[in-house]
Design an enzyme around this catalytic site. Structure first.
Site, mmCIF file in Angstrom:
data_model
loop_
_atom_site.group_PDB
_atom_site.id
_atom_site.type_symbol
_atom_site.label_atom_id
_atom_site.label_comp_id
_atom_site.label_asym_id
_atom_site.label_seq_id
_atom_site.Cartn_x
_atom_site.Cartn_y
_atom_site.Cartn_z
ATOM 1 C CD GLU A 28 -2.733 1.579 0.330
ATOM 2 O OE1 GLU A 28 -3.234 2.720 0.299
ATOM 3 O OE2 GLU A 28 -3.018 0.696 -0.508
ATOM 4 C CG HIS A 54 -15.254 -9.270 -16.039
ATOM 5 N ND1 HIS A 54 -14.981 -8.062 -16.654
ATOM 6 C CD2 HIS A 54 -14.079 -9.970 -16.063
ATOM 7 C CE1 HIS A 54 -13.716 -8.033 -17.033
ATOM 8 N NE2 HIS A 54 -13.148 -9.178 -16.690
ATOM 9 C CG HIS A 83 -6.651 -9.808 -16.934
ATOM 10 N ND1 HIS A 83 -7.023 -10.340 -18.147
ATOM 11 C CD2 HIS A 83 -7.816 -9.414 -16.335
ATOM 12 C CE1 HIS A 83 -8.340 -10.284 -18.271
ATOM 13 N NE2 HIS A 83 -8.840 -9.718 -17.186
ATOM 14 C CG HIS A 128 -9.112 3.746 -7.499
ATOM 15 N ND1 HIS A 128 -8.920 5.027 -7.056
ATOM 16 C CD2 HIS A 128 -7.909 3.134 -7.373
ATOM 17 C CE1 HIS A 128 -7.666 5.177 -6.683
ATOM 18 N NE2 HIS A 128 -7.030 4.040 -6.866
ATOM 19 C CG HIS A 138 -0.969 2.022 -5.166
ATOM 20 N ND1 HIS A 138 -0.772 2.153 -6.534
ATOM 21 C CD2 HIS A 138 -2.259 2.409 -4.941
ATOM 22 C CE1 HIS A 138 -1.892 2.585 -7.097
ATOM 23 N NE2 HIS A 138 -2.793 2.759 -6.150
#
Length: 303
Positions: free
Chosen positions: A60, A214, A276, A125, A63
């Site tokens: 975290e 999805h 991906h 996001h 990032h």
């Protein structure tokens, strides 16, 4: 500092950093590290430097650091680009979009940490940061004059390909949202095997419905891009921008489908999951390049 000679390396570095922001966000979600700093933002566990560094805190914090550095790098890039090549029609709006959406992405990330937003809000996001990435990506292509090479300068995109490309962009973005929702709703392994759990096709939970939605969106994305690719190479055989660009988009969507399937088959292998995210990032970036060229064709219609 803001000299014209810095434009090319700034563009490359800013694009790479925005790529790492995308991958970092995916890594945070995939590893469940969103609470790695507790409910503190911009601090971590209420401190500038936390006392302990478990792996989720490291992910975290990394990032957040990359996101902050990317904001500084993008600001440096857009100020320099605005100053030296601001006469190019797309530079100023792209600069505003890149910074604006990067700030919005940071605010949504902060809100998620502080107020624990629901999954459907959190899924926005990735898509918001994707718009910022694409704007930086386009600025970099313009800096390197890619928009003037491979017959791009004289390219006129007719209405059928424009419509297909707009549809492609919208469908990809919807697919991005559903993919992000899969991650946030912890639905990566829901709804059984790939492509469908033929022994039991009926979804039994919210996660099943999220995963099924999805997969349906992924199928639509693949189909639309394949149709657009066939139309493009058939009707623009002598234009390398169209031929190479739409071929690259078709290859990227194939890789996207493969990594999506492998993610399920490998119980969400982290490396495959990050690829991906990488492939969809550059697929959307390619699509926004087509849109920029299309808008130039629209302007030429009005002149």
């Amino acid at each position: 500092m803001f000299g014209k000679k810095n434009l090319k390396w700034l563009g490359v570095v800013a694009t790479l950093m925005m790529t790492f922001v995308q991958l970092g966000g995916a890594l945070v979600t995939k590893t469940g590290s969103a609470d790695g700093c507790g409910s503190s933002w911009p601090l971590c566990h209420g401190a500038l430097i936390p006392e302990f560094f478990p792996i989720d805190t490291i992910i975290e914090l990394s990032h957040r650091a990359v996101s902050a550095l990317s904001l500084l790098m993008v600001l440096w890039l857009v100020i320099t680009a605005w100053k030296h090549i601001g006469y190019i029609k797309e530079i100023k709006p792209l600069s505003i979009i890149s910074v604006g959406f990067l700030l919005l992405q940071a605010l949504i990330g902060a809100a998620a940490v502080i107020w624990q937003q629901n999954d459907y809000v959190l899924a926005l996001h990735f898509g918001i940061s994707l718009i910022s990435f694409s704007s930086v990506f386009l600025i970099t292509l313009i800096i390197f004059s890619i928009d003037q090479k491979y017959e791009a300068a004289e390219l006129y995109i007719k209405k059928p390909l424009r419509r297909l490309t707009w549809l492609m962009a919208i469908i990809i973005y919807c697919g991005v949202y559903t993919g992000a929702l899969v991650r946030h709703a912890d639905a990566s392994l829901a709804y059984g095997g790939w492509p469908l759990p033929f022994h039991d096709l009926v979804p039994h939970s919210e996660q099943d419905w999220v995963q099924l939605t999805h997969r349906i969106m992924a199928f639509i994305v693949f189909t639309i891009i394949m149709i657009t690719y066939i139309h493009a190479v058939k009707n623009y055989p002598n234009n390398r921008t169209v031929h190479y660009g739409y071929t690259a988009a078709f290859i990227l969507v194939i890789l996207q489908v493969i990594t999506g399937a492998l993610s399920i088959m490998t119980n969400v292998n982290l490396i495959i999951a990050l690829f991906h995210a990488l492939f969809i990032t550059y697929l959307f970036g390619m699509t926004t390049y087509f849109i920029m060229l299309m808008l130039r064709s629209v302007r030429s219609d009005k002149q």
